[in-house]
Design an enzyme around this catalytic site. Structure first.
Site, mmCIF file in Angstrom:
data_model
loop_
_atom_site.group_PDB
_atom_site.id
_atom_site.type_symbol
_atom_site.label_atom_id
_atom_site.label_comp_id
_atom_site.label_asym_id
_atom_site.label_seq_id
_atom_site.Cartn_x
_atom_site.Cartn_y
_atom_site.Cartn_z
ATOM 1 N N ASP A 150 -9.401 2.765 0.309
ATOM 2 C CA ASP A 150 -10.505 3.173 1.191
ATOM 3 C C ASP A 150 -10.740 2.119 2.278
ATOM 4 O O ASP A 150 -10.969 2.446 3.447
ATOM 5 C CB ASP A 150 -11.797 3.475 0.408
ATOM 6 N N TYR A 155 1.559 13.822 -7.726
ATOM 7 C CA TYR A 155 2.460 14.849 -7.200
ATOM 8 C C TYR A 155 3.444 15.390 -8.240
ATOM 9 O O TYR A 155 4.236 16.277 -7.919
ATOM 10 C CB TYR A 155 3.219 14.317 -5.978
ATOM 11 N N ASP A 182 0.816 9.783 1.406
ATOM 12 C CA ASP A 182 0.715 11.054 2.119
ATOM 13 C C ASP A 182 -0.445 11.002 3.107
ATOM 14 O O ASP A 182 -0.311 11.315 4.297
ATOM 15 C CB ASP A 182 0.500 12.169 1.070
ATOM 16 N N ASP A 220 -0.496 10.059 7.503
ATOM 17 C CA ASP A 220 -1.042 10.992 8.500
ATOM 18 C C ASP A 220 -2.040 10.259 9.387
ATOM 19 O O ASP A 220 -2.102 10.487 10.598
ATOM 20 C CB ASP A 220 -1.749 12.179 7.821
ATOM 21 N N LYS A 230 -5.742 1.507 -5.635
ATOM 22 C CA LYS A 230 -7.147 1.686 -6.037
ATOM 23 C C LYS A 230 -7.281 1.107 -7.447
ATOM 24 O O LYS A 230 -7.823 1.746 -8.364
ATOM 25 C CB LYS A 230 -7.479 3.193 -5.986
#
Ligand code: NAI
Length: 331
Positions: free
Chosen positions: A203, A123, A227, A231, A170
């Site tokens: 994941d 970001y 982010d 959601d 990750k």
């Protein structure tokens, strides 16, 4: 009386802001507001996303209630949200997702708080075109930013009597960047022997959140995963209309719904103002107004439980204003 800054935003922003301020006033929150229009509409008319006076107001009041802002995709100005988070070093994005028994979803008993690092990772928006067919984007992870968000997650867990903090990463692929985040997490976890610490690859986390979300308590992660994953957690509890957030730094605090400006339903008086209202409750708690926050939360729970006055996103037919009136009636 405490003066706070309010940004009305785009799309459904003005409607849900009005609803929330009406409820805060009815609950006798000891607040005065300095209101500003910011975002795409302001930009088109006056050439600035945020008027200088709005920045100055936030710098004076230190507390901002912000409604969503439209960001053009793939072109145009940089996200105003990212700009605000960076400019005021609002590094801790805290997003609590809790099941409400009155909102039916396939998932029960969810109580997950996401701690999203808010100032770096992909970001930072540093992209470089190498040739017409190749673009590089820079992912930044630093010890300083990782340390403070991970420490905040553990401190919150301890203060709130929570059991577990999960680091989401990750690091199997991004061995150096996410590897640094994970190694800092593991080191900090040693200081909190009373709290269980584990880590999972992002994941796998997405799959586990859908299969068995109750296993998660506090989750801490770099910006991009935060982010997306938050959601997902909003979907578990009934949608974006229900997920509030705080963006905290050392000197400033900003409170906003997680959702965007929802242009598809803007101007129709059907948006669900709950996420912004609960963000306002987090703001009241930040300001030490615990009792008023509790009263508002209780009124919302009663209206949702009673069931006849829900906005369309929750399967009802109520308008934003009717829902707001029902909450005020129960304060
Ligand atoms: P969105 O969150 O605005 O909408 C996604 C879906 O959820 C839409 O179907 C919308 O109608 C629904 N929804 C969202 N909030 C709702 C509410 N309170 N009540 C009922 N339904 C609601 O996401 P989208 O469409 O991807 O983004 C729209 C714009 O918002 C974009 O310009 C985006 O950049 C911006 N955005 C701004 C944010 C912010 O200011 N914090 C955060 C996320 C997106």
């Amino acid at each position: 009386m405490k003066t706070i800054t309010v940004f009305k935003g785009d799309g459904i922003g003005p409607e849900i802001t009005e609803a929330v301020l009406n409820i805060l006033d009815a609950a006798k929150a000891p607040l005065e507001y300095e209101m500003f229009r910011v975002g795409a509409a302001e930009y088109e008319e006056n050439g600035a996303l945020i008027p200088d006076a709005a920045f100055a107001s936030f710098e004076k009041n230190k507390v901002l209630l912000k409604s969503p802002i439209t960001t053009p995709v793939g072109k145009g100005f940089r996200s105003l949200n990212v700009t605000l988070r960076e400019k005021y070093d609002l590094y801790a994005n805290i997003r609590p997702a809790k099941s409400n028994s009155a909102v039916k979803t396939p998932f029960q008993d969810i109580d997950i708080v996401t701690f999203r690092e808010n100032t770096e990772d992909l970001y930072v928006g540093v992209e470089k075109q190498i040739d017409p067919d190749t673009v590089y984007a820079t992912k930044i992870i630093t010890r300083k930013a990782s340390t403070r968000i991970i420490t905040d997650a553990f401190e919150y867990a301890r203060a709130q009597g929570r059991k577990k903090v999960t680091c989401v990463h990750k690091a199997n692929i991004l061995k150096q960047s996410d590897g640094l985040f994970l190694s800092i997490f593991q080191a900090i976890a040693q200081n909190y022997p009373d709290i269980e610490a584990d880590d999972k690859i992002v994941d796998n986390v997405c799959m586990q959140l859908v299969m068995r979300p109750q296993q998660f308590d506090i989750m801490v992660m770099p910006n991009l995963y935060g982010d997306i994953v938050s959601d997902l957690t909003s979907g578990l509890i009934g949608g974006l209309g229900l997920l509030p957030s705080s963006n905290l730094g050392k000197d400033y605090a900003m409170f906003e719904a997680v959702h965007g400006s929802a242009p598809d339903i803007a101007g129709k008086n059907i948006a669900n103002p709950t996420a912004l209202l609960w963000s306002a409750c987090m703001m009241l708690e930040h300001l030490g107004e615990m009792e008023i926050a509790r009263t508002i939360r209780r009124a919302v729970d009663q209206v949702l439980a009673e069931g006849s006055c829900k906005t369309p996103d929750l399967g009802g037919q109520a308008t934003t204003s009717k829902y707001c009136e029902a909450i005020i009636a129960r304060l």
